[in-house]
Design a protein around this motif. Structure first.
Motif, PDB file in Angstrom:
ATOM      1  N   PRO A 126       0.834  -1.213   0.000  1.00  0.00           N
ATOM      2  CA  PRO A 126       0.000   0.000   0.000  1.00  0.00           C
ATOM      3  C   PRO A 126       0.863   1.255   0.000  1.00  0.00           C
ATOM      4  O   PRO A 126       1.937   1.289   0.605  1.00  0.00           O
ATOM      5  CB  PRO A 126      -0.810  -0.118   1.289  1.00  0.00           C
ATOM      6  N   ILE A 127       0.401   2.262  -0.690  1.00  0.00           N
ATOM      7  CA  ILE A 127       1.099   3.548  -0.701  1.00  0.00           C
ATOM      8  C   ILE A 127       0.781   4.279   0.590  1.00  0.00           C
ATOM      9  O   ILE A 127      -0.371   4.342   1.027  1.00  0.00           O
ATOM     10  CB  ILE A 127       0.678   4.383  -1.926  1.00  0.00           C
ATOM     11  N   GLY A 184      -0.364   6.599   3.248  1.00  0.00           N
ATOM     12  CA  GLY A 184      -1.395   7.629   3.231  1.00  0.00           C
ATOM     13  C   GLY A 184      -2.535   7.335   2.271  1.00  0.00           C
ATOM     14  O   GLY A 184      -3.498   8.097   2.199  1.00  0.00           O
ATOM     15  N   GLN A 185      -2.420   6.231   1.503  1.00  0.00           N
ATOM     16  CA  GLN A 185      -3.486   5.852   0.566  1.00  0.00           C
ATOM     17  C   GLN A 185      -3.750   4.353   0.741  1.00  0.00           C
ATOM     18  O   GLN A 185      -3.212   3.527   0.009  1.00  0.00           O
ATOM     19  CB  GLN A 185      -3.087   6.154  -0.880  1.00  0.00           C
ATOM     20  N   ALA A 186      -4.568   4.021   1.697  1.00  0.00           N
ATOM     21  CA  ALA A 186      -4.789   2.629   2.075  1.00  0.00           C
ATOM     22  C   ALA A 186      -5.360   1.784   0.942  1.00  0.00           C
ATOM     23  O   ALA A 186      -5.176   0.561   0.916  1.00  0.00           O
ATOM     24  CB  ALA A 186      -5.731   2.570   3.282  1.00  0.00           C
ATOM     25  N   ASP A 187      -6.035   2.421  -0.001  1.00  0.00           N
ATOM     26  CA  ASP A 187      -6.684   1.669  -1.079  1.00  0.00           C
ATOM     27  C   ASP A 187      -5.915   1.722  -2.398  1.00  0.00           C
ATOM     28  O   ASP A 187      -6.418   1.305  -3.429  1.00  0.00           O
ATOM     29  CB  ASP A 187      -8.105   2.201  -1.305  1.00  0.00           C
ATOM     30  N   VAL A 188      -4.694   2.242  -2.357  1.00  0.00           N
ATOM     31  CA  VAL A 188      -3.873   2.319  -3.565  1.00  0.00           C
ATOM     32  C   VAL A 188      -2.556   1.591  -3.305  1.00  0.00           C
ATOM     33  O   VAL A 188      -1.902   1.816  -2.291  1.00  0.00           O
ATOM     34  CB  VAL A 188      -3.593   3.779  -3.981  1.00  0.00           C
ATOM     35  N   THR A 229       1.274  -0.221  -4.753  1.00  0.00           N
ATOM     36  CA  THR A 229       2.369  -0.333  -5.723  1.00  0.00           C
ATOM     37  C   THR A 229       2.594  -1.809  -5.998  1.00  0.00           C
ATOM     38  O   THR A 229       2.819  -2.593  -5.065  1.00  0.00           O
ATOM     39  CB  THR A 229       3.667   0.286  -5.170  1.00  0.00           C
ATOM     40  N   ILE A 281       0.646   1.107 -10.521  1.00  0.00           N
ATOM     41  CA  ILE A 281      -0.149   1.714  -9.455  1.00  0.00           C
ATOM     42  C   ILE A 281      -1.572   1.162  -9.615  1.00  0.00           C
ATOM     43  O   ILE A 281      -2.240   1.435 -10.627  1.00  0.00           O
ATOM     44  CB  ILE A 281      -0.149   3.249  -9.521  1.00  0.00           C
ATOM     45  N   HIS A 315      -5.448   0.124  -7.775  1.00  0.00           N
ATOM     46  CA  HIS A 315      -6.383   0.386  -6.678  1.00  0.00           C
ATOM     47  C   HIS A 315      -6.906  -0.943  -6.090  1.00  0.00           C
ATOM     48  O   HIS A 315      -6.945  -1.974  -6.766  1.00  0.00           O
ATOM     49  CB  HIS A 315      -7.573   1.226  -7.171  1.00  0.00           C
ATOM     50  N   LYS A 316      -7.307  -0.856  -4.842  1.00  0.00           N
ATOM     51  CA  LYS A 316      -7.854  -2.020  -4.150  1.00  0.00           C
ATOM     52  C   LYS A 316      -9.188  -2.413  -4.752  1.00  0.00           C
ATOM     53  O   LYS A 316      -9.983  -1.573  -5.164  1.00  0.00           O
ATOM     54  CB  LYS A 316      -8.021  -1.688  -2.664  1.00  0.00           C
ATOM     55  N   LYS A 367     -12.895  -3.329  -5.016  1.00  0.00           N
ATOM     56  CA  LYS A 367     -14.043  -2.870  -4.243  1.00  0.00           C
ATOM     57  C   LYS A 367     -15.007  -4.014  -3.980  1.00  0.00           C
ATOM     58  O   LYS A 367     -15.099  -4.953  -4.741  1.00  0.00           O
ATOM     59  CB  LYS A 367     -14.752  -1.742  -5.015  1.00  0.00           C
TER      60      LYS A 367
END
Length: 348
Positions: free
Chosen positions: A317-318, A320-324, A326, A343, A345-346, A348
């Motif tokens: 996870p990046i 500060g961005q829990a749903d994004v 690397t 990059i 996204h998690k 959904k």
């Protein structure tokens, strides 16, 4: 075209015959048309006339054979003397371009490259076309120095890999003392109603849940140790070995089970991560596949292939961005290594 041009051979032969007849007639007749006193004897030698006819016959026979047209070469370039040479317009210019001597028709791709591969460069979007239908454009093939007319020759597939989503399976654990040789571990995960506890002996595997993941996946250390916890305070801990993932060539993962973990309720957390990928080339456009963290795979993707040259080495996870996340993919080949970072996204 006149009759004379179309029937040149016939006219020439007829004319020669007429001249011969005239010569013979003059020999026998006088200027007034009467018999000549110098008439030739019967055994006259007329070989000069035969030689002339033989020569004309040879000429006519040679003309019946197809003429050989040799190509005209100028500076190594074959020029058709009977057909006009095609001209093109370069990007951003209205001036005609000779692809042998003029500037490149398409920026970044030499005219020679188009000629060598016999590809029509007259289309405005020729660099974006896919000559061999392998999913890679002519420009991509030119940059990679691969053959744009051969499906078996293509650039790195990593160029066409796209990350669709990341899936995260969370497992949370905390523990309390049971006796000198065992502890009680409390477990919960992201699947509904997956909450239970189990007594685990030092050095033993857990959780023993037949037919359910995780089943005997973890191994508890033989004893506890003191470590600084997430809050900075020293506390009792146990080291746990995670025997999964079990992909060949990858190390077993270890994590620390603190007495009071950082999650709500004092839970410690580990995660299983996987990424859904799509390869937009090599006939796999529109289909996707799932690869776990540290798993090796092949491209084009084959679910039956084992220990392929490609590997998802990291899904993180990046900050500060829990749903994004690397996602790092590495390709190992003879004499080299290539990596690509996505990059993603998690899910959904």
């Amino acid at each position: 075209m006149s009759w004379l041009k179309e029937n040149y051979e016939k006219a020439a032969l007829g004319g020669a015959a007429a001249i011969l007849v005239g010569v013979v007639a003059t020999s026998f007749l006088g200027e007034d048309g009467g018999p000549s006193a110098k008439a030739l004897p019967a055994d006259i030698d007329n070989s000069p006339g035969e030689e002339l006819l033989a020569e004309m016959a040879a000429v006519l026979e040679a003309r019946e054979k197809s003429a050989e047209i040799r190509p005209k070469l100028i500076d190594g370039r074959e020029v058709d003397l009977f057909v006009g040479q095609p001209l093109y317009m370069a990007d951003g210019s209205l001036d005609p371009v000779d692809i042998y001597e003029g500037p490149n028709v398409h920026k970044g791709i030499t005219n020679k490259w188009w000629r060598e591969h016999s590809i029509d460069l007259s289309f405005a979007n020729a660099p974006e076309r896919d000559q061999d239908k392998d999913g890679f454009t002519n420009r991509e093939e030119f940059d990679a120095q691969t053959d744009p007319t051969d499906k078996a020759s293509y650039p790195s597939p990593l160029v066409k890999i796209v990350g669709e989503s990341v899936d995260v399976f969370k497992m949370q654990m905390r523990w309390s003392s049971f006796d000198e040789s065992s502890i009680t571990i409390y477990y919960q995960d992201t699947k509904p109603t997956r909450t239970f506890s189990e007594r685990v002996k030092h050095g033993a595997s857990f959780f023993v849940k037949e037919g359910m993941d995780p089943n005997n996946r973890f191994v508890l250390a033989s004893g506890s140790a003191k470590k600084a916890g997430p809050n900075g305070r020293e506390q009792d801990t146990y080291e746990v070995e995670d025997t999964t993932p079990r992909f060949k060539g990858t190390a077993k993962q270890n994590f620390t089970l603190f007495r009071s973990g950082p999650k709500t309720g004092g839970f410690n957390e580990i995660q299983d991560r996987s990424v859904t990928l799509t390869l937009h080339a090599l006939g796999q456009e529109g289909s996707s596949f799932v690869v776990k963290e540290l798993e090796k795979f092949s491209l084009p993707y084959d679910p039956k292939a084992k220990n392929g040259p490609y590997q998802v080495t990291k899904i993180e996870p990046i900050v500060g961005q829990a749903d994004v996340f690397t996602v790092e993919i590495v390709w190992r080949f003879d004499g080299g290594l290539e990596a690509k970072t996505l990059i993603v996204h998690k899910k959904k």
